[in-house]
Design a protein around this motif. Structure first.
Motif, PDB file in Angstrom:
ATOM      1  N   LEU A 357      16.432  36.944  15.207  1.00  0.00           N
ATOM      2  CA  LEU A 357      15.908  37.940  16.136  1.00  0.00           C
ATOM      3  C   LEU A 357      15.876  37.374  17.554  1.00  0.00           C
ATOM      4  O   LEU A 357      15.773  36.168  17.759  1.00  0.00           O
ATOM      5  N   LEU A 358      15.946  38.275  18.519  1.00  0.00           N
ATOM      6  CA  LEU A 358      15.959  37.862  19.916  1.00  0.00           C
ATOM      7  C   LEU A 358      14.589  37.376  20.367  1.00  0.00           C
ATOM      8  O   LEU A 358      13.556  37.844  19.878  1.00  0.00           O
ATOM      9  N   THR A 359      14.602  36.442  21.300  1.00  0.00           N
ATOM     10  CA  THR A 359      13.388  35.986  21.973  1.00  0.00           C
ATOM     11  C   THR A 359      13.440  36.495  23.410  1.00  0.00           C
ATOM     12  O   THR A 359      14.227  35.993  24.211  1.00  0.00           O
ATOM     13  N   PRO A 360      12.665  37.528  23.755  1.00  0.00           N
ATOM     14  CA  PRO A 360      12.729  38.068  25.111  1.00  0.00           C
ATOM     15  C   PRO A 360      12.421  36.982  26.153  1.00  0.00           C
ATOM     16  O   PRO A 360      11.573  36.116  25.908  1.00  0.00           O
ATOM     17  N   PRO A 361      13.118  37.014  27.303  1.00  0.00           N
ATOM     18  CA  PRO A 361      14.091  38.019  27.750  1.00  0.00           C
ATOM     19  C   PRO A 361      15.535  37.663  27.418  1.00  0.00           C
ATOM     20  O   PRO A 361      16.451  38.242  27.994  1.00  0.00           O
ATOM     21  N   GLN A 362      15.753  36.706  26.512  1.00  0.00           N
ATOM     22  CA  GLN A 362      17.113  36.267  26.198  1.00  0.00           C
ATOM     23  C   GLN A 362      17.926  37.405  25.600  1.00  0.00           C
ATOM     24  O   GLN A 362      17.402  38.252  24.874  1.00  0.00           O
ATOM     25  N   ALA A 363      19.229  37.396  25.884  1.00  0.00           N
ATOM     26  CA  ALA A 363      20.100  38.488  25.447  1.00  0.00           C
ATOM     27  C   ALA A 363      20.820  38.193  24.139  1.00  0.00           C
ATOM     28  O   ALA A 363      21.389  39.105  23.544  1.00  0.00           O
ATOM     29  N   THR A 364      20.836  36.928  23.682  1.00  0.00           N
ATOM     30  CA  THR A 364      21.538  36.597  22.444  1.00  0.00           C
ATOM     31  C   THR A 364      20.747  35.575  21.630  1.00  0.00           C
ATOM     32  O   THR A 364      19.926  34.819  22.170  1.00  0.00           O
ATOM     33  N   ALA A 365      21.011  35.572  20.329  1.00  0.00           N
ATOM     34  CA  ALA A 365      20.484  34.554  19.417  1.00  0.00           C
ATOM     35  C   ALA A 365      21.563  34.287  18.374  1.00  0.00           C
ATOM     36  O   ALA A 365      22.121  35.228  17.791  1.00  0.00           O
ATOM     37  N   LEU A 366      21.873  33.018  18.150  1.00  0.00           N
ATOM     38  CA  LEU A 366      22.924  32.621  17.214  1.00  0.00           C
ATOM     39  C   LEU A 366      22.303  32.040  15.955  1.00  0.00           C
ATOM     40  O   LEU A 366      21.509  31.094  16.018  1.00  0.00           O
ATOM     41  N   SER A 367      22.643  32.604  14.804  1.00  0.00           N
ATOM     42  CA  SER A 367      22.198  32.065  13.518  1.00  0.00           C
ATOM     43  C   SER A 367      23.359  31.323  12.865  1.00  0.00           C
ATOM     44  O   SER A 367      24.503  31.783  12.909  1.00  0.00           O
ATOM     45  N   LEU A 368      23.058  30.170  12.264  1.00  0.00           N
ATOM     46  CA  LEU A 368      24.083  29.333  11.647  1.00  0.00           C
ATOM     47  C   LEU A 368      23.717  29.045  10.196  1.00  0.00           C
ATOM     48  O   LEU A 368      22.598  28.595   9.901  1.00  0.00           O
ATOM     49  N   GLY A 369      24.647  29.315   9.306  1.00  0.00           N
ATOM     50  CA  GLY A 369      24.449  29.021   7.896  1.00  0.00           C
ATOM     51  C   GLY A 369      24.994  27.661   7.528  1.00  0.00           C
ATOM     52  O   GLY A 369      25.416  26.864   8.373  1.00  0.00           O
ATOM     53  N   ALA A 370      25.001  27.373   6.238  1.00  0.00           N
ATOM     54  CA  ALA A 370      25.426  26.062   5.744  1.00  0.00           C
ATOM     55  C   ALA A 370      26.919  25.842   5.991  1.00  0.00           C
ATOM     56  O   ALA A 370      27.737  26.754   5.826  1.00  0.00           O
ATOM     57  N   VAL A 371      27.274  24.618   6.395  1.00  0.00           N
ATOM     58  CA  VAL A 371      28.674  24.215   6.528  1.00  0.00           C
ATOM     59  C   VAL A 371      29.131  23.647   5.187  1.00  0.00           C
ATOM     60  O   VAL A 371      28.467  22.786   4.609  1.00  0.00           O
ATOM     61  N   GLY A 372      30.252  24.142   4.707  1.00  0.00           N
ATOM     62  CA  GLY A 372      30.746  23.660   3.417  1.00  0.00           C
ATOM     63  C   GLY A 372      32.137  24.163   3.138  1.00  0.00           C
ATOM     64  O   GLY A 372      32.736  24.895   3.926  1.00  0.00           O
ATOM     65  N   ARG A 373      32.661  23.742   2.008  1.00  0.00           N
ATOM     66  CA  ARG A 373      34.000  24.169   1.591  1.00  0.00           C
ATOM     67  C   ARG A 373      33.895  25.494   0.857  1.00  0.00           C
ATOM     68  O   ARG A 373      33.018  25.678   0.020  1.00  0.00           O
ATOM     69  N   ARG A 374      34.823  26.390   1.163  1.00  0.00           N
ATOM     70  CA  ARG A 374      34.840  27.685   0.497  1.00  0.00           C
ATOM     71  C   ARG A 374      36.290  28.129   0.312  1.00  0.00           C
ATOM     72  O   ARG A 374      37.179  27.752   1.102  1.00  0.00           O
ATOM     73  N   PRO A 375      36.541  28.929  -0.714  1.00  0.00           N
ATOM     74  CA  PRO A 375      37.922  29.370  -0.966  1.00  0.00           C
ATOM     75  C   PRO A 375      38.399  30.335   0.097  1.00  0.00           C
ATOM     76  O   PRO A 375      37.612  31.107   0.659  1.00  0.00           O
ATOM     77  N   VAL A 376      39.689  30.296   0.408  1.00  0.00           N
ATOM     78  CA  VAL A 376      40.275  31.180   1.399  1.00  0.00           C
ATOM     79  C   VAL A 376      41.695  31.526   0.972  1.00  0.00           C
ATOM     80  O   VAL A 376      42.391  30.699   0.352  1.00  0.00           O
ATOM     81  N   VAL A 377      42.120  32.738   1.270  1.00  0.00           N
ATOM     82  CA  VAL A 377      43.480  33.185   0.964  1.00  0.00           C
ATOM     83  C   VAL A 377      44.254  33.261   2.273  1.00  0.00           C
ATOM     84  O   VAL A 377      43.835  33.955   3.213  1.00  0.00           O
ATOM     85  N   ASP A 378      45.380  32.508   2.363  1.00  0.00           N
ATOM     86  CA  ASP A 378      46.160  32.497   3.604  1.00  0.00           C
ATOM     87  C   ASP A 378      47.021  33.758   3.690  1.00  0.00           C
ATOM     88  O   ASP A 378      47.087  34.551   2.743  1.00  0.00           O
ATOM     89  N   PRO A 379      47.682  33.996   4.852  1.00  0.00           N
ATOM     90  CA  PRO A 379      48.493  35.218   5.019  1.00  0.00           C
ATOM     91  C   PRO A 379      49.590  35.376   3.979  1.00  0.00           C
ATOM     92  O   PRO A 379      50.046  36.506   3.733  1.00  0.00           O
ATOM     93  N   ASP A 380      50.046  34.279   3.349  1.00  0.00           N
ATOM     94  CA  ASP A 380      51.079  34.369   2.327  1.00  0.00           C
ATOM     95  C   ASP A 380      50.510  34.625   0.941  1.00  0.00           C
ATOM     96  O   ASP A 380      51.250  34.643  -0.046  1.00  0.00           O
ATOM     97  N   GLY A 381      49.201  34.786   0.854  1.00  0.00           N
ATOM     98  CA  GLY A 381      48.584  35.057  -0.442  1.00  0.00           C
ATOM     99  C   GLY A 381      48.242  33.816  -1.229  1.00  0.00           C
ATOM    100  O   GLY A 381      47.807  33.919  -2.378  1.00  0.00           O
ATOM    101  N   GLU A 382      48.414  32.636  -0.632  1.00  0.00           N
ATOM    102  CA  GLU A 382      48.101  31.399  -1.332  1.00  0.00           C
ATOM    103  C   GLU A 382      46.607  31.093  -1.215  1.00  0.00           C
ATOM    104  O   GLU A 382      45.986  31.284  -0.159  1.00  0.00           O
ATOM    105  N   LEU A 383      46.031  30.611  -2.312  1.00  0.00           N
ATOM    106  CA  LEU A 383      44.613  30.271  -2.341  1.00  0.00           C
ATOM    107  C   LEU A 383      44.432  28.844  -1.843  1.00  0.00           C
ATOM    108  O   LEU A 383      45.136  27.924  -2.273  1.00  0.00           O
TER     109      LEU A 383
END
Length: 424
Positions: A357-383
């Motif tokens: 949530l924002l802290t007035p009068p600031q206009a943005t707030a950035l939330s960051l989750g856990a950094v880790g390895r996760r599966p991804v599918v590339d443009p060629d369909g490879e996992l």
């Protein structure tokens, strides 16, 4: 002796008001230069105000809980310090008879064995010195509280007035317990079912400082609720930076890296670094990233100034030192001034995604989750496997639109994919 005001001090550049939390002395108490006389809070920070001269507390004009503008009198002291010349023509004073030293501790009352509150803490002996402010000693003497049974919460475990008041409350609760549980007389009518206890009569959780922190947070969040805001989410690819952290960036935390990228975005998109002022967005030439830190007292957000204008390793040292100071209770009000955006990182607690949530009068707030390895599918369909984290950018809708938030996260990804841009 001259009557001199003790005014509400200005404890930070942005402070306009202060709230009196606790008086450590009372009327008639003698005060020496450097003695802590009152605890004042501004926003979330409690600070002890010290006397700058010797004297006697004459009158307290603002009680605990009072909010005063900077420079307004809180109390009046009598002191000779202000009279630098003194009476040059007066004859030397007659020597005063040496008064007998005041007992360090009032004699304990005789307490019947059946009173549970009379126990003395086993780890404290009567031979040990008792550190207590004068007002605490006075309250304890009037209430018959043995200071050896009170745990001090002040510097060097000094007993404050609030500690004695809490001890009185505990004693009274214990003494009232047997009466509350006594059986009703035989002739009494059958008792009616007890009515539900209203929520506001229940015991409040936490000590005074914790409750003040929650109230301060509630005030900020109440103001935040009045702002039209929304959050956009994106998974950030951190693959190249993960490899750089094994070599040139070894030892640099993910928090510092992501704070740096966020600051670069705010520099490139000044309307996201500004404040909504009713008829437009006020520009901020400097960037201040408020870094949310979890502490035993609650959430605190010290400000890192211009994180994009120092080296990444300097930024990393600054972030680590700042977090250590805040968690250790080394709090300076100036550390909380000048925030233009907030970063909140719960990744270390296993959280993948959340809405900041924002802290007035600031206009943005950035939330960051856990950094880790996760599966991804590339443009060629490879996992494949990708080192990534999920970020959420909350934006004041009065200062920016959804497309602006999307562009901001896209720009942040650009910086994170190229360590050279991040280090430039």
């Amino acid at each position: 002796m001259p009557r001199v005001p003790l005014n509400m001090p200005k404890m930070s550049m942005t402070m306009e008001f202060g709230t009196i939390v606790e008086w450590l002395v009372g009327p008639g108490d003698k005060i020496s230069n450097g003695d802590a006389v009152v605890v004042v809070t501004t926003d979330k920070v409690d600070m002890e105000v010290e006397a700058t001269f010797d004297g006697v507390m004459e009158e307290i004009v603002a009680g605990e809980g009072a909010q005063l503008p900077v420079g307004e009198p809180m109390a009046y002291l009598q002191t000779e310090t202000a009279d630098l010349l003194g009476d040059l023509f007066a004859p030397p004073p007659e020597p005063e008879a040496k008064a007998a030293p005041e007992p360090a501790e009032p004699a304990p009352r005789r307490v019947e064995p059946a009173t549970p509150a009379s126990d003395v803490s086993p780890h404290v002996t009567s031979a040990e010195p008792i550190r207590a402010v004068p007002l605490a000693r006075r309250i304890a003497a009037e209430a018959g509280i043995d200071l050896r049974t009170v745990t001090g919460t002040g510097p060097s475990r000094t007993i404050r007035a609030r500690d004695v008041r809490e001890a009185i409350t505990r004693r009274d609760r214990v003494q009232a317990a047997p009466a509350a549980s006594a059986p009703a007389p035989a002739a009494a009518a059958a008792p009616m079912p007890a009515a539900p206890v209203p929520a506001q009569t229940g015991e409040l959780l936490g000590d005074d400082k914790i409750r003040r922190m929650r109230v301060a947070t509630a005030n900020v969040m109440n103001a935040s609720a009045a702002i039209p805001q929304f959050t956009v989410f994106r998974v950030l690819d951190l693959g190249r930076l993960a490899r750089a952290r094994e070599t040139s960036l070894k030892g640099v935390s993910w928090t510092s890296i992501l704070v740096r990228a966020y600051a670069l975005v705010l520099r490139e998109m000044p309307h996201l670094n500004g404040y909504w002022v009713g008829n437009g967005v006020q520009r901020n030439d400097r960037i201040g990233v408020s870094l949310a830190v979890d502490t035993p007292q609650g959430l605190l957000a010290p400000v890192v100034s211009d994180p994009d204008q120092i080296t990444l390793r300097q930024l990393d040292r600054t972030v680590r030192e700042l977090a250590e100071k805040i968690k250790a209770g080394q709090i300076d009000p100036n550390l909380f001034a000048g925030g233009t955006g907030t970063v909140s990182n719960l990744g270390g607690m296993g959280v993948d995604r959340f809405n900041a949530l924002l802290t007035p009068p600031q206009a943005t707030a950035l939330s960051l989750g856990a950094v880790g390895r996760r599966p991804v599918v590339d443009p060629d369909g490879e996992l494949g496997v990708q080192v990534a984290c999920e970020a959420g950018l909350t934006v004041d809708h009065r200062a920016a639109d959804g497309a602006d938030a999307a562009r901001a996260l896209d720009l942040m990804q650009t910086f994170l994919k190229d360590p050279v841009l991040l280090l430039a």
